[in-house]
Motif scaffolding. Structure first.
Motif, PDB file in Angstrom:
ATOM      1  N   PRO A  47     -22.466 -25.578  34.454  1.00  0.00           N
ATOM      2  CA  PRO A  47     -21.378 -26.212  33.287  1.00  0.00           C
ATOM      3  C   PRO A  47     -21.512 -24.921  32.214  1.00  0.00           C
ATOM      4  CG  PRO A  47     -22.709 -27.942  33.796  1.00  0.00           C
ATOM      5  CD  PRO A  47     -23.252 -26.669  34.522  1.00  0.00           C
ATOM      6  N   THR A  48     -20.192 -24.365  32.001  1.00  0.00           N
ATOM      7  CA  THR A  48     -20.214 -23.262  30.942  1.00  0.00           C
ATOM      8  C   THR A  48     -20.078 -23.760  29.650  1.00  0.00           C
ATOM      9  OG1 THR A  48     -17.737 -23.284  31.349  1.00  0.00           O
ATOM     10  CG2 THR A  48     -19.117 -21.757  32.534  1.00  0.00           C
ATOM     11  N   ASN A  49     -19.796 -25.128  29.346  1.00  0.00           N
ATOM     12  CA  ASN A  49     -19.576 -25.894  27.941  1.00  0.00           C
ATOM     13  C   ASN A  49     -20.067 -27.231  28.036  1.00  0.00           C
ATOM     14  OD1 ASN A  49     -17.534 -27.267  28.632  1.00  0.00           O
ATOM     15  ND2 ASN A  49     -16.059 -25.272  28.414  1.00  0.00           N
ATOM     16  N   TYR A  50     -20.079 -27.744  27.127  1.00  0.00           N
ATOM     17  CA  TYR A  50     -20.677 -29.250  27.081  1.00  0.00           C
ATOM     18  C   TYR A  50     -19.554 -30.175  27.477  1.00  0.00           C
ATOM     19  CZ  TYR A  50     -21.956 -33.987  25.045  1.00  0.00           C
ATOM     20  OH  TYR A  50     -22.217 -35.200  25.210  1.00  0.00           O
ATOM     21  N   GLU A  51     -18.199 -29.962  27.465  1.00  0.00           N
ATOM     22  CA  GLU A  51     -17.257 -30.705  28.005  1.00  0.00           C
ATOM     23  C   GLU A  51     -17.457 -30.767  29.602  1.00  0.00           C
ATOM     24  OE1 GLU A  51     -15.157 -32.875  26.451  1.00  0.00           O
ATOM     25  OE2 GLU A  51     -16.230 -32.073  24.786  1.00  0.00           O
ATOM     26  N   GLU A  52     -17.592 -29.553  30.341  1.00  0.00           N
ATOM     27  CA  GLU A  52     -17.805 -29.439  31.549  1.00  0.00           C
ATOM     28  C   GLU A  52     -19.081 -30.277  32.010  1.00  0.00           C
ATOM     29  OE1 GLU A  52     -17.805 -25.722  33.176  1.00  0.00           O
ATOM     30  OE2 GLU A  52     -15.773 -25.089  32.467  1.00  0.00           O
ATOM     31  N   ALA A  53     -20.203 -30.009  31.064  1.00  0.00           N
ATOM     32  CA  ALA A  53     -21.495 -30.748  31.688  1.00  0.00           C
ATOM     33  C   ALA A  53     -21.609 -32.201  31.657  1.00  0.00           C
ATOM     34  CB  ALA A  53     -22.652 -29.893  30.396  1.00  0.00           C
ATOM     35  N   ARG A  54     -20.812 -32.684  30.413  1.00  0.00           N
ATOM     36  CA  ARG A  54     -20.932 -33.857  30.543  1.00  0.00           C
ATOM     37  C   ARG A  54     -20.309 -34.754  31.550  1.00  0.00           C
ATOM     38  NH1 ARG A  54     -17.189 -37.137  26.842  1.00  0.00           N
ATOM     39  NH2 ARG A  54     -15.366 -35.805  27.045  1.00  0.00           N
ATOM     40  N   MET A  55     -19.393 -34.062  32.145  1.00  0.00           N
ATOM     41  CA  MET A  55     -18.617 -34.587  33.317  1.00  0.00           C
ATOM     42  C   MET A  55     -19.417 -34.611  34.737  1.00  0.00           C
ATOM     43  SD  MET A  55     -16.224 -35.592  31.702  1.00  0.00           S
ATOM     44  CE  MET A  55     -14.280 -35.854  32.212  1.00  0.00           C
ATOM     45  N   ASP A  56     -20.417 -33.773  34.930  1.00  0.00           N
ATOM     46  CA  ASP A  56     -21.575 -33.573  35.771  1.00  0.00           C
ATOM     47  C   ASP A  56     -22.531 -34.501  35.884  1.00  0.00           C
ATOM     48  OD1 ASP A  56     -22.720 -32.672  37.804  1.00  0.00           O
ATOM     49  OD2 ASP A  56     -22.986 -30.556  37.238  1.00  0.00           O
ATOM     50  N   HIS A  57     -22.516 -35.248  36.495  1.00  0.00           N
ATOM     51  CA  HIS A  57     -23.513 -36.582  36.601  1.00  0.00           C
ATOM     52  C   HIS A  57     -25.007 -35.754  37.022  1.00  0.00           C
ATOM     53  CE1 HIS A  57     -25.405 -40.180  37.580  1.00  0.00           C
ATOM     54  NE2 HIS A  57     -26.169 -39.639  38.608  1.00  0.00           N
ATOM     55  N   ASN A  58     -24.920 -34.806  37.781  1.00  0.00           N
ATOM     56  CA  ASN A  58     -26.228 -33.952  38.234  1.00  0.00           C
ATOM     57  C   ASN A  58     -26.727 -33.306  36.971  1.00  0.00           C
ATOM     58  OD1 ASN A  58     -26.113 -34.941  40.797  1.00  0.00           O
ATOM     59  ND2 ASN A  58     -25.231 -33.085  41.508  1.00  0.00           N
ATOM     60  N   TRP A  59     -26.070 -33.031  36.092  1.00  0.00           N
ATOM     61  CA  TRP A  59     -26.533 -32.353  34.963  1.00  0.00           C
ATOM     62  C   TRP A  59     -26.972 -33.064  33.735  1.00  0.00           C
ATOM     63  CZ3 TRP A  59     -25.271 -31.962  29.635  1.00  0.00           C
ATOM     64  CH2 TRP A  59     -25.733 -31.063  28.946  1.00  0.00           C
ATOM     65  N   VAL A  60     -26.069 -34.345  33.739  1.00  0.00           N
ATOM     66  CA  VAL A  60     -26.629 -35.175  32.792  1.00  0.00           C
ATOM     67  C   VAL A  60     -27.756 -35.842  33.109  1.00  0.00           C
ATOM     68  CG1 VAL A  60     -26.126 -37.576  31.877  1.00  0.00           C
ATOM     69  CG2 VAL A  60     -24.324 -35.985  32.088  1.00  0.00           C
ATOM     70  N   THR A  61     -28.330 -36.228  34.396  1.00  0.00           N
ATOM     71  CA  THR A  61     -29.515 -36.680  34.908  1.00  0.00           C
ATOM     72  C   THR A  61     -30.694 -35.825  34.662  1.00  0.00           C
ATOM     73  OG1 THR A  61     -28.267 -38.056  36.734  1.00  0.00           O
ATOM     74  CG2 THR A  61     -30.534 -37.617  36.937  1.00  0.00           C
ATOM     75  N   ALA A  62     -30.338 -34.406  35.039  1.00  0.00           N
ATOM     76  CA  ALA A  62     -31.285 -33.381  34.684  1.00  0.00           C
ATOM     77  C   ALA A  62     -31.714 -33.355  33.533  1.00  0.00           C
ATOM     78  CB  ALA A  62     -30.990 -32.164  35.295  1.00  0.00           C
ATOM     79  N   MET A  63     -30.759 -33.467  32.359  1.00  0.00           N
ATOM     80  CA  MET A  63     -31.007 -33.466  30.887  1.00  0.00           C
ATOM     81  C   MET A  63     -31.942 -34.487  30.498  1.00  0.00           C
ATOM     82  SD  MET A  63     -30.266 -30.387  30.063  1.00  0.00           S
ATOM     83  CE  MET A  63     -30.722 -29.936  31.539  1.00  0.00           C
ATOM     84  N   ASP A  64     -31.407 -35.623  30.942  1.00  0.00           N
ATOM     85  CA  ASP A  64     -32.180 -37.020  30.795  1.00  0.00           C
ATOM     86  C   ASP A  64     -33.748 -36.886  31.094  1.00  0.00           C
ATOM     87  OD1 ASP A  64     -29.998 -38.136  29.498  1.00  0.00           O
ATOM     88  OD2 ASP A  64     -29.355 -39.333  31.222  1.00  0.00           O
ATOM     89  N   GLU A  65     -33.921 -36.269  32.241  1.00  0.00           N
ATOM     90  CA  GLU A  65     -35.295 -35.954  32.631  1.00  0.00           C
ATOM     91  C   GLU A  65     -36.038 -35.149  31.774  1.00  0.00           C
ATOM     92  OE1 GLU A  65     -35.030 -35.113  36.877  1.00  0.00           O
ATOM     93  OE2 GLU A  65     -34.291 -37.035  37.385  1.00  0.00           O
ATOM     94  N   GLU A  66     -35.209 -34.367  31.747  1.00  0.00           N
ATOM     95  CA  GLU A  66     -35.942 -32.999  30.538  1.00  0.00           C
ATOM     96  C   GLU A  66     -36.277 -33.618  29.132  1.00  0.00           C
ATOM     97  OE1 GLU A  66     -36.352 -29.557  30.561  1.00  0.00           O
ATOM     98  OE2 GLU A  66     -35.743 -29.364  32.539  1.00  0.00           O
ATOM     99  N   LEU A  67     -35.485 -34.503  28.531  1.00  0.00           N
ATOM    100  CA  LEU A  67     -35.779 -35.017  27.434  1.00  0.00           C
ATOM    101  C   LEU A  67     -36.704 -36.162  27.565  1.00  0.00           C
ATOM    102  CD1 LEU A  67     -32.273 -35.548  25.935  1.00  0.00           C
ATOM    103  CD2 LEU A  67     -33.710 -33.944  24.893  1.00  0.00           C
TER     104      LEU A  67
END
Length: 67
Positions: A41-61
């Motif tokens: 994703p190039t920005n937050y709006e794209e990122a929050r729509m990407d389920h894989n990205w959200v999961t990865a960030m949750d795991e990172e946090l």
């Protein structure tokens, strides 16, 4: 041929590696030949729509909070 000469020749033959040495190359060359495209994703709006990205960030946090 003396035994000393034979001994030296045997030692020289043992130190020679008959297999060719593989060369190294930069990772950019390797990636270019793989034809793999990773889209992030190039920005937050794209990122929050990407389920894989959200999961990865949750795991990172989770790992940050765990440490």
């Amino acid at each position: 041929m003396s035994t000393a000469d034979q001994s030296i020749e045997d030692w020289e033959n043992e130190t020679v590696d008959d297999r060719p040495i593989r060369r190294t190359r930069p990772l950019s060359d390797v990636y270019q030949r793989c034809n793999v495209a990773m889209c992030e994703p190039t920005n937050y709006e794209e990122a929050r729509m990407d389920h894989n990205w959200v999961t990865a960030m949750d795991e990172e946090l989770f790992m940050i909070e765990k440490n």
